[in-house]
Motif scaffolding. Structure first.
Motif, short mmCIF file in Angstrom:
data_model
loop_
_atom_site.label_atom_id
_atom_site.label_comp_id
_atom_site.label_asym_id
_atom_site.label_seq_id
_atom_site.Cartn_x
_atom_site.Cartn_y
_atom_site.Cartn_z
N PRO A 30 0.84 -1.20 0.00
CA PRO A 30 0.00 0.00 0.00
C PRO A 30 0.88 1.25 0.00
O PRO A 30 2.09 1.17 0.12
N LEU A 31 0.22 2.39 -0.14
CA LEU A 31 0.90 3.67 0.03
C LEU A 31 0.73 4.03 1.49
O LEU A 31 -0.41 4.05 1.96
N GLU B 102 -5.78 6.80 2.55
CA GLU B 102 -6.42 7.34 3.75
C GLU B 102 -6.36 6.28 4.83
O GLU B 102 -6.77 5.15 4.61
N TRP B 103 -5.85 6.66 5.97
CA TRP B 103 -5.69 5.70 7.06
C TRP B 103 -6.25 6.27 8.35
O TRP B 103 -6.08 7.43 8.64
N ARG B 104 -6.95 5.44 9.09
CA ARG B 104 -7.37 5.78 10.44
C ARG B 104 -6.83 4.68 11.32
O ARG B 104 -7.28 3.53 11.23
N ASP B 105 -5.81 5.00 12.08
CA ASP B 105 -5.15 3.99 12.88
C ASP B 105 -4.64 2.87 11.96
O ASP B 105 -3.96 3.15 10.99
N LYS B 106 -5.03 1.63 12.23
CA LYS B 106 -4.50 0.54 11.43
C LYS B 106 -5.27 0.32 10.14
O LYS B 106 -4.84 -0.44 9.27
N ASP B 107 -6.46 0.88 10.05
CA ASP B 107 -7.31 0.60 8.90
C ASP B 107 -7.23 1.70 7.86
O ASP B 107 -6.90 2.84 8.18
N VAL C 189 -5.49 -1.31 -2.10
CA VAL C 189 -5.26 -2.09 -0.89
C VAL C 189 -6.23 -1.57 0.17
O VAL C 189 -6.30 -0.36 0.40
N GLU C 190 -6.99 -2.47 0.77
CA GLU C 190 -7.91 -2.07 1.83
C GLU C 190 -7.64 -2.90 3.06
O GLU C 190 -7.50 -4.11 2.98
#
Ligand code: NAG
Ligand code: NAG
Ligand code: NAG
Ligand code: NAG
Ligand code: NAG
Length: 583
Positions: free
Chosen positions: A262-263, A395-400, A438-439
């Protein structure tokens, strides 16, 4: 206790038993490892002569130079040959990790291969590769001359005792091979290639590899990062009228799973799986070449999945697409011949865009020379290579979170070469499109990866305004991986995953009024689970469905192999595709 944790502890309790069963003397798995592809020569056709050229055991070979042997061409099968097939036969004495290996003839690479991960003592496999394309390397040995064949396989016994024993043989065919259409003879079906337009193998092949290969770390060149270009200085004959650069690659260390990257990831170093390597530069790579520092073309590599990846039980006893005979990438450099025909040395550089440490690359420059001229003239008339259009977002929020890359590129090179064949213009056109998504969900425990790699490539040759020939290649390689994971204390983890991977290639060759099309569809679907301890699989199960289909005007070949739990459940071959219902 969480139900997953209960499951996990049950599995851990069973672990010792299963590990014993896998390692035990009585095999409970298929020993023969398979790669369902088109055979280079259909059965029933015997070689005119065969030669064993190398026999070698690879035990603790990290840092050693390649194994090399001299051989002489058999007097009873002189050049020319209708076909030359290299056979690499390997067996593993015991459990071992998978390794990447390569074979060179006089320093020119002819095979890059990934070994399976032997799950039992005595696992064995064979790789057959049509190497007619490299006849020039074998041919200069005629008249009792000798050549050297080398193989490198860096193995270690630090962790597992397995020793790989390898034999390399060459099979020479003379005379007609009636059941083999020309496309197969050109090795067309295996992977992208543009040699179909050239019919005859090159007259000369120059290695773009480490010149000290026999002694030090082998012939391959190591690319450490995105700015690193490895250059080799070469001088080509002044009467060269065509040039094709063939590049071999494999990826290692931090880039072993580049196609899943992922980025930006907040879930860096998330134990215990390194499926998504903790790197943040995304899943775009481009293997490219330069002449005297000028970019002359590139390809997005096909994602060959190594046998320890995702779930090692997917890849036993069937190899991932391209693992036994890793694809090489052709760049037609004919439009650029004008830069190199002055009889002086020029630098051919190899690099990998966005690379992380490290890639092993080497290349062969295939050259066709004009026997009727001492020198030919050439010039570049069109050079269009705009920067690749790249959209990147994460876009990331914590680990997700989610990460996405869209890349689109276009190249067009045109050049003329004036030789005894006339003043011919070669145009190379390429369009690439890559999409990576990537999700990561459920606090980092569910990962979904999608990669779509598409390429359209065309090489056409014209004399004045009259088209002489054209080859068009359409390639599509979708990959989807879903993984969910439960971690437990002590470095154990339980992982379930599902995979879909495909390589579709369509090659259309036009000459005058004649046009032929060949299509290859190589597909794998797999699902299963694995229990890992400190990243090493200790128990697992996987089932894989592989289907390989090649079709042209005169041939249709289909091979379907289903495996489950390390055993072949079904294996069918059809030389006519008749037994098969189209999906
Ligand atoms: C191969 O032959 C060359 C001389 O032609 C010699 O220097 C070299 O040591 C030989 N290599 C092997 C592995 O026998
Ligand atoms: C290599 O060839 C030898 C005979 O020359 C044979 O005994 C051995 O089993 C072969 N090994 C493999 C891996 O094919
Ligand atoms: C890239 O690799 C080369 C060769 O190892 C090294 O000299 C260079 O400093 C590296 N560049 C970066 C930015 O790491
Ligand atoms: C070959 O043709 C190109 C145009 O297609 C022209 O520019 C070039 O001068 C010609 N070369 C020779 C040697 O005639
Ligand atoms: C995962 O990768 C990191 C960094 O490359 C490494 O330090 C770690 O040991 C790996 N973990 C496992 C379980 O392989």
């Amino acid at each position: 206790m969480h139900p997953h944790q209960l499951y996990l502890s049950l599995l851990l309790a069973c672990m010792a038993t299963f590990t014993y069963a896998i390692a035990g003397p009585i095999p409970i798995v298929s020993l023969e490892q398979l790669d369902p592809t088109l055979p280079p020569v259909l059965s029933g056709q015997n070689p005119t002569c065969s030669l064993v050229v190398l026999e070698q055991d690879f035990a603790d070979t990290v840092g050693s130079p390649p194994a090399s042997a001299n051989y002489t061409e058999p007097r009873d099968c002189p050049f020319p040959w209708t076909r030359v097939v290299l056979e690499l036969s390997i067996s593993a004495s015991d459990l071992q990790k998978d390794r990447v290996a390569a074979v060179w003839i006089d320093g020119s690479e002819v095979l890059r291969t990934a070994t399976p991960r032997p799950m039992a003592r005595g696992a064995f496999w064979r790789v057959h590769k049509d190497i007619t394309r490299y006849a020039a390397l074998l041919r200069h040995l005629s008249g009792g001359g000798s050549g050297a064949i080398s193989m490198m396989l860096e193995n270690s016994n630090d962790f597992f005792p397995g020793v790989f024993s390898a034999n390399i043989s060459l099979h020479f065919y003379r005379g007609a091979l009636p059941t083999s259409p020309r496309h197969l003879a050109a090795g067309f079906a295996a992977h992208p290639t543009i040699e179909g337009l050239y019919h005859e193998p090159a007259d000369l092949i120059l290695p773009i590899s480490n010149p000290n290969g026999y002694y030090r770390s082998g012939f391959w060149l190591r690319i450490n990062n995105e700015t690193h270009v490895e250059s080799t200085s070469i001088t080509i004959p002044k009467n060269t009228y065509r040039a094709v650069l063939e590049i071999f690659v494999s990826y290692h260390g931090d880039d072993e799973f580049w196609y899943t990257n992922p980025l930006h990831s907040a879930y860096l170093h998330q134990p215990p799986s390194n499926l998504s390597v903790p790197r943040a530069n995304g899943a775009f790579r481009q293997v490219y070449a330069t002449i005297d520092g000028r970019f002359v073309g590139g390809h997005i590599p096909f994602a060959v999945i190594y046998p320890s990846t995702i779930n090692p039980y997917f890849w036993s006893p069937v190899a991932a697409i391209g693992a036994f005979d890793m694809p090489s990438y052709d760049l037609d450099l004919t439009p650029f011949l004008g830069f190199m025909l002055d009889g002086r040395p020029h630098d051919i550089g190899l690099g990998v865009r966005d690379a992380q440490p490290y890639w092993l690359v080497s290349a062969n420059l295939h050259l066709w020379v004009d026997a009727w001229s001492d020198s030919v003239q050439a010039g570049l008339t069109e050079y269009i290579a705009p920067p690749i259009k790249m959209y990147r977002n994460a876009e990331w929020r914590d680990k997700d979170g989610e990460s996405e890359i869209d890349a689109e590129g276009l190249l067009r090179f045109t050049g003329w070469v004036s030789s005894s064949k006339g003043n011919l213009t070669t145009q190379v056109r390429q369009k690439i499109k890559l999409k990576s998504q990537v999700e990561i969900h459920n606090r980092g425990s569910t990962t979904q990866i999608e990669l779509q790699n598409k390429e359209r490539m065309m090489v056409s040759i014209q004399k004045g305004h009259q088209p002489l020939g054209r080859v068009q290649l359409l390639m599509e390689a979708p990959l989807q991986v879903q993984t969910s994971m439960v971690s437990a204390a002590g470095g154990a983890a339980f992982q379930k995953s599902r995979l879909y991977h495909q390589l579709m290639e369509m090659v259309t060759l036009s000459e005058g009024q004649a046009m032929t099309t060949s299509t290859l569809t190589d597909r794998q679907d797999a699902e299963g689970s694995a229990l890992t301890h400190d990243g090493e699989p200790v128990w697992g199960s996987g089932s894989t469905k592989s289907s390989y289909r090649y079709k042209d005007e005169s041939t249709c070949y289909l091979r379907s192999v289903n495996t489950a739990g390390g055993v072949v459940m079904m294996d069918t071959k059809s030389a006519s595709c008749l037994a098969v219902v189209d999906p």
